[in-house]
Design a protein around this motif. Structure first.
Motif, PDB file in Angstrom:
ATOM      1  N   THR A  13       0.833  -1.195   0.000  1.00 47.49           N
ATOM      2  CA  THR A  13       0.000   0.000   0.000  1.00 47.49           C
ATOM      3  C   THR A  13       0.871   1.250   0.000  1.00 47.49           C
ATOM      4  O   THR A  13       1.863   1.325   0.722  1.00 47.49           O
ATOM      5  CB  THR A  13      -0.914   0.028   1.240  1.00 47.49           C
ATOM      6  OG1 THR A  13      -1.758  -1.125   1.226  1.00 47.49           O
ATOM      7  CG2 THR A  13      -1.777   1.279   1.255  1.00 47.49           C
ATOM      8  N   VAL A  14       0.518   2.226  -0.822  1.00 49.88           N
ATOM      9  CA  VAL A  14       1.240   3.499  -0.858  1.00 49.88           C
ATOM     10  C   VAL A  14       0.908   4.283   0.403  1.00 49.88           C
ATOM     11  O   VAL A  14      -0.261   4.565   0.687  1.00 49.88           O
ATOM     12  CB  VAL A  14       0.853   4.319  -2.112  1.00 49.88           C
ATOM     13  CG1 VAL A  14       1.502   5.693  -2.065  1.00 49.88           C
ATOM     14  CG2 VAL A  14       1.267   3.571  -3.376  1.00 49.88           C
ATOM     15  N   ARG A  15       1.938   4.619   1.159  1.00 48.98           N
ATOM     16  CA  ARG A  15       1.755   5.342   2.416  1.00 48.98           C
ATOM     17  C   ARG A  15       1.772   6.842   2.116  1.00 48.98           C
ATOM     18  O   ARG A  15       2.783   7.388   1.694  1.00 48.98           O
ATOM     19  CB  ARG A  15       2.857   4.971   3.405  1.00 48.98           C
ATOM     20  CG  ARG A  15       2.813   3.502   3.806  1.00 48.98           C
ATOM     21  CD  ARG A  15       4.062   3.111   4.598  1.00 48.98           C
ATOM     22  NE  ARG A  15       4.216   3.913   5.794  1.00 48.98           N
ATOM     23  CZ  ARG A  15       3.601   3.667   6.948  1.00 48.98           C
ATOM     24  NH1 ARG A  15       2.786   2.623   7.045  1.00 48.98           N
ATOM     25  NH2 ARG A  15       3.797   4.429   8.003  1.00 48.98           N
ATOM     26  N   VAL A  16       0.663   7.492   2.370  1.00 48.01           N
ATOM     27  CA  VAL A  16       0.477   8.898   2.024  1.00 48.01           C
ATOM     28  C   VAL A  16       0.444   9.741   3.303  1.00 48.01           C
ATOM     29  O   VAL A  16      -0.195   9.367   4.290  1.00 48.01           O
ATOM     30  CB  VAL A  16      -0.822   9.111   1.229  1.00 48.01           C
ATOM     31  CG1 VAL A  16      -0.987  10.589   0.849  1.00 48.01           C
ATOM     32  CG2 VAL A  16      -0.832   8.232  -0.023  1.00 48.01           C
ATOM     33  N   GLY A  17       1.141  10.866   3.287  1.00 45.23           N
ATOM     34  CA  GLY A  17       1.054  11.850   4.360  1.00 45.23           C
ATOM     35  C   GLY A  17       0.551  13.158   3.792  1.00 45.23           C
ATOM     36  O   GLY A  17       0.568  13.369   2.578  1.00 45.23           O
ATOM     37  N   MET A  18       0.095  14.046   4.650  1.00 48.38           N
ATOM     38  CA  MET A  18      -0.412  15.334   4.190  1.00 48.38           C
ATOM     39  C   MET A  18       0.046  16.444   5.117  1.00 48.38           C
ATOM     40  O   MET A  18       0.039  16.285   6.349  1.00 48.38           O
ATOM     41  CB  MET A  18      -1.930  15.317   4.098  1.00 48.38           C
ATOM     42  CG  MET A  18      -2.530  16.560   3.464  1.00 48.38           C
ATOM     43  SD  MET A  18      -4.267  16.311   3.022  1.00 48.38           S
ATOM     44  CE  MET A  18      -4.634  17.907   2.278  1.00 48.38           C
ATOM     45  N   VAL A  19       0.483  17.563   4.517  1.00 43.39           N
ATOM     46  CA  VAL A  19       0.878  18.736   5.279  1.00 43.39           C
ATOM     47  C   VAL A  19      -0.033  19.886   4.899  1.00 43.39           C
ATOM     48  O   VAL A  19      -0.010  20.367   3.759  1.00 43.39           O
ATOM     49  CB  VAL A  19       2.345  19.118   5.016  1.00 43.39           C
ATOM     50  CG1 VAL A  19       2.707  20.390   5.786  1.00 43.39           C
ATOM     51  CG2 VAL A  19       3.275  17.975   5.417  1.00 43.39           C
ATOM     52  N   ASP A  20      -0.855  20.303   5.848  1.00 42.25           N
ATOM     53  CA  ASP A  20      -1.770  21.417   5.643  1.00 42.25           C
ATOM     54  C   ASP A  20      -2.139  21.943   7.021  1.00 42.25           C
ATOM     55  O   ASP A  20      -2.443  21.156   7.918  1.00 42.25           O
ATOM     56  CB  ASP A  20      -3.027  20.974   4.890  1.00 42.25           C
ATOM     57  CG  ASP A  20      -3.790  22.145   4.279  1.00 42.25           C
ATOM     58  OD1 ASP A  20      -4.101  23.099   5.029  1.00 42.25           O
ATOM     59  OD2 ASP A  20      -4.072  22.103   3.072  1.00 42.25           O
ATOM     60  N   ASP A  21      -2.086  23.269   7.209  1.00 46.61           N
ATOM     61  CA  ASP A  21      -2.418  23.796   8.525  1.00 46.61           C
ATOM     62  C   ASP A  21      -3.891  24.181   8.651  1.00 46.61           C
ATOM     63  O   ASP A  21      -4.278  24.902   9.568  1.00 46.61           O
ATOM     64  CB  ASP A  21      -1.503  24.971   8.916  1.00 46.61           C
ATOM     65  CG  ASP A  21      -1.331  25.983   7.803  1.00 46.61           C
ATOM     66  OD1 ASP A  21      -2.234  26.060   6.949  1.00 46.61           O
ATOM     67  OD2 ASP A  21      -0.304  26.685   7.782  1.00 46.61           O
TER      68      ASP A  21
END
Length: 227
Positions: A13-21
């Motif tokens: 599985t592609v491990r996705v992260g997100m950066v948003d405030d």
């Protein structure tokens, strides 16, 4: 921070992260990915540093362009790249200078926050495979900057530019870097000449500030959040 149980992530599985405030875009991406067997949103954070502190083994990071911590897209893409993580910029598309900043650092592309679910999923999967995310906005950002790679500053010149363009003097910059003011002035002459050679004159301190923003060395001044 918004974390999921990373121990349950399936192999492959592609491990996705997100950066948003802002939390609402994170909720939107979480909803889109929760139904996908090959993609998993394993964590989110308002800054790249906080995301990496919790998750250093991500495959793809969805990155907002304008963050309140004062970092530039270029800095953030470089930091993630150093950890072997590719990025996809997630934006309203209103700031081409910021897109170019991300482009200079090697982000794989951009997807608009108004894009369809299919377009967002396609962008993440393409980036995970090491492919560029080809969109009209991405092409316009790159094509609109003929000098994308024309000005190459050494780390020392970058530091001089950012300190001086941020309001420093030759004396204060010299004190910060441990060099004489005359040396700082020589560095500034070298920086100005590089921009002249690239067809982007920098006659005044304001010009230097503009170039630093355009090239991603300094963040764009905040005028209210659009991303």
């Amino acid at each position: 921070m918004n974390d999921r149980d990373t121990t349950t992530t399936r192999s492959g599985t592609v491990r996705v992260g997100m950066v948003d405030d802002h939390q609402s875009p994170v909720w939107g991406i979480e909803r889109i990915l929760e139904r996908q067997e090959d993609l998993a949103l394993v964590g989110s954070a308002p800054t790249v540093a906080e995301l990496l502190a919790a998750h250093s083994d991500l495959d793809v990071v969805i990155l907002d362009l304008r963050l309140n911590d004062g970092t530039t897209p270029r800095e953030n893409v470089n930091t993630l790249s150093e950890h072997g993580i590719v990025t996809v910029v997630y934006t309203s598309g209103e700031h081409p200078d910021l897109l170019r900043s991300a482009a200079r650092a090697g982000t794989l592309g951009v997807v608009l926050k108004s894009a369809s679910e299919e377009e967002i999923l396609s962008a993440i999967r393409a980036a995970a495979s090491g492919e560029e995310v080809l969109t009209t906005e991405w092409a316009a950002a790159i094509d609109g900057d003929p000098n994308l790679d024309a000005v190459d500053l050494s780390p020392q010149l970058q530091r001089v530019l950012t300190l001086y363009a941020s309001g420093g003097t030759s004396a204060s910059v010299g004190h910060e870097l441990g060099v004489a003011p005359d040396t700082v002035n020589e560095y500034l002459k070298r920086i100005r000449q590089k921009y002249v050679d690239a067809g982007r004159p920098t006659r005044t301190k304001l010009d230097l500030f503009k170039r630093a923003v355009e090239d991603g060395w300094l963040p764009m001044p905040h005028r209210g959040r659009g991303d």
